[in-house]
Enzyme design. Sequence first.
Site, PDB file in Angstrom:
ATOM      1  N   GLN A   1      35.596  34.522  45.353  1.00 57.87           N
ATOM      2  CA  GLN A   1      35.875  33.906  46.132  1.00 57.87           C
ATOM      3  C   GLN A   1      36.732  33.751  47.421  1.00 57.87           C
ATOM      4  O   GLN A   1      37.429  34.771  47.497  1.00 57.87           O
ATOM      5  CB  GLN A   1      36.634  32.714  45.313  1.00 57.87           C
ATOM      6  CG  GLN A   1      36.170  31.921  43.815  1.00 57.87           C
ATOM      7  CD  GLN A   1      35.270  32.940  42.642  1.00 57.87           C
ATOM      8  OE1 GLN A   1      36.337  33.675  42.750  1.00 57.87           O
ATOM      9  NE2 GLN A   1      34.521  33.107  42.329  1.00 57.87           N
TER      10      GLN A   1
ATOM     11  N   ASN B   1      32.878  29.664  46.607  1.00 56.79           N
ATOM     12  CA  ASN B   1      31.742  30.684  46.096  1.00 56.79           C
ATOM     13  C   ASN B   1      31.767  31.963  47.121  1.00 56.79           C
ATOM     14  O   ASN B   1      31.363  31.348  48.398  1.00 56.79           O
ATOM     15  CB  ASN B   1      31.266  30.344  44.805  1.00 56.79           C
ATOM     16  CG  ASN B   1      31.831  30.067  43.600  1.00 56.79           C
ATOM     17  OD1 ASN B   1      33.088  31.120  43.363  1.00 56.79           O
ATOM     18  ND2 ASN B   1      31.229  29.278  43.043  1.00 56.79           N
TER      19      ASN B   1
ATOM     20  N   CYS C   1      40.246  27.875  39.904  1.00 59.56           N
ATOM     21  CA  CYS C   1      39.492  29.576  40.311  1.00 59.56           C
ATOM     22  C   CYS C   1      41.436  29.523  39.493  1.00 59.56           C
ATOM     23  O   CYS C   1      42.231  29.831  40.178  1.00 59.56           O
ATOM     24  CB  CYS C   1      39.816  29.884  41.054  1.00 59.56           C
ATOM     25  SG  CYS C   1      39.999  31.636  41.165  1.00 59.56           S
ATOM     26  N   GLY C   2      41.305  30.320  38.417  1.00 57.12           N
ATOM     27  CA  GLY C   2      42.593  29.935  37.793  1.00 57.12           C
ATOM     28  C   GLY C   2      42.971  31.546  38.002  1.00 57.12           C
ATOM     29  O   GLY C   2      44.163  31.184  38.758  1.00 57.12           O
TER      30      GLY C   2
ATOM     31  N   ASN D   1      36.334  22.680  37.015  1.00 58.60           N
ATOM     32  CA  ASN D   1      34.751  24.118  37.421  1.00 58.60           C
ATOM     33  C   ASN D   1      34.258  23.385  35.460  1.00 58.60           C
ATOM     34  O   ASN D   1      35.151  23.829  34.550  1.00 58.60           O
ATOM     35  CB  ASN D   1      34.951  25.292  38.288  1.00 58.60           C
ATOM     36  CG  ASN D   1      36.047  25.911  36.808  1.00 58.60           C
ATOM     37  OD1 ASN D   1      37.055  25.531  36.254  1.00 58.60           O
ATOM     38  ND2 ASN D   1      35.608  27.404  37.478  1.00 58.60           N
TER      39      ASN D   1
ATOM     40  N   HIS E   1      31.897  25.352  32.817  1.00 59.75           N
ATOM     41  CA  HIS E   1      32.147  26.821  31.397  1.00 59.75           C
ATOM     42  C   HIS E   1      31.206  26.706  30.330  1.00 59.75           C
ATOM     43  O   HIS E   1      31.195  25.820  29.621  1.00 59.75           O
ATOM     44  CB  HIS E   1      34.107  27.234  31.295  1.00 59.75           C
ATOM     45  CG  HIS E   1      34.024  27.654  32.720  1.00 59.75           C
ATOM     46  ND1 HIS E   1      34.709  28.930  33.393  1.00 59.75           N
ATOM     47  CD2 HIS E   1      35.405  26.922  33.529  1.00 59.75           C
ATOM     48  CE1 HIS E   1      35.241  28.467  33.829  1.00 59.75           C
ATOM     49  NE2 HIS E   1      35.114  27.619  33.910  1.00 59.75           N
TER      50      HIS E   1
ATOM     51  N   GLU F   1      30.003  34.497  36.859  1.00 54.79           N
ATOM     52  CA  GLU F   1      30.029  33.252  36.856  1.00 54.79           C
ATOM     53  C   GLU F   1      29.053  31.894  38.237  1.00 54.79           C
ATOM     54  O   GLU F   1      28.514  32.970  38.497  1.00 54.79           O
ATOM     55  CB  GLU F   1      31.579  34.026  37.411  1.00 54.79           C
ATOM     56  CG  GLU F   1      33.089  33.888  37.537  1.00 54.79           C
ATOM     57  CD  GLU F   1      33.833  34.037  38.530  1.00 54.79           C
ATOM     58  OE1 GLU F   1      33.696  33.586  39.389  1.00 54.79           O
ATOM     59  OE2 GLU F   1      34.877  34.789  38.160  1.00 54.79           O
TER      60      GLU F   1
ATOM     61  N   SER G   1      39.904  30.430  34.745  1.00 51.15           N
ATOM     62  CA  SER G   1      39.162  29.071  34.530  1.00 51.15           C
ATOM     63  C   SER G   1      38.218  29.126  33.337  1.00 51.15           C
ATOM     64  O   SER G   1      38.542  29.074  31.978  1.00 51.15           O
ATOM     65  CB  SER G   1      38.223  28.806  35.391  1.00 51.15           C
ATOM     66  OG  SER G   1      37.923  29.009  36.129  1.00 51.15           O
ATOM     67  N   GLY G   2      37.561  30.729  32.620  1.00 59.22           N
ATOM     68  CA  GLY G   2      36.966  30.959  32.030  1.00 59.22           C
ATOM     69  C   GLY G   2      37.486  31.283  30.733  1.00 59.22           C
ATOM     70  O   GLY G   2      37.503  31.277  29.468  1.00 59.22           O
TER      71      GLY G   2
END
Length: 285
Positions: free
Chosen positions: A46, A66, A75-76, A162, A164, A213, A224-225
Amino acid sequence: MRIHFTKMHGLGNDFMVIDAVRQDVHITSDMVQAWGDRHFGIGFDQLLIVEPPTRPEVSFRYRIFNADGDEVEQCGNGARCFAAFVAREGLTSSSVISVETAGGIIELHLQDDGMVRVNMGVPRLQPTDVPFKAENFQPLYRVTLDDDPEHSVELSAVSMGNPHAVLLVDDVDSGLVPVLGPLLESHEAFPARVNVGFLQIINRQVGRLRVYERGVGETLACGSGACAAMVAARLQNKLDTHATLQLNGGELTLSWAGEGHPVYMTGPATFVFDGTVDWEEGQDG
Ligand SMILES: N[C@H](CCC[C@H](N)C(=O)O)C(=O)O
């Protein structure tokens, strides 16, 4: 135009970080795709853009693209790198930073041990918020693959800003990721496509996670996932309130007290190098 950037990663999920507070930068999809190429460009999962705030209650805005050029909401791992970046650059003197993303406001805490603790916000579970095509919320949904009723999977659908999808699997190394990842990433049940997490429960405090992703493919880690996987596992009572998720790039610690509460994620942020790149207006990839 010569642009200064910093290459960083969060457990191997890698980023090009650009300070658009002190640089006048207008990012296009062509720039992202050109710079994201791992052979002809700089290479990253990213691109993160640090901008001045657009709202009084935050210190910065941070935008995420992305490698395929699409701008996304959250985006964690990138959030932790953003926090370390603005601190190193002297753009803030505070160890607690509120930042606006397209997916909502998150709060970051730079810890004395070098780790960054992120309040990733309250997960959104209503299908319309993910977005996911279902009538109403369920902890688990059955999704048919290839229009073949005999070929389906069970998954949870969670937004951390976002989208998931999270599948609980017996063995993350069983070969499912490269097969189901692409199938689900662009599945018609997810109108905005989706990040696909594969979670293997080790015990009530530990899980193994791999994430295919959206817009990138499998990455070494996905913050974030990891948050979405924690939510999915807790909804099915498979993990305790505090847990460690082991990703191929390293470990994240997660906390979630349940619906209506934010997810907290703690992990590292790593600087790799500083660089410059030239871009002429009208240049294509
Ligand atoms: N690597 C990021 C996730 C990027 C999500 C992006 N792939 C999307 O399309 O939402 C993370 O650490 O949260």
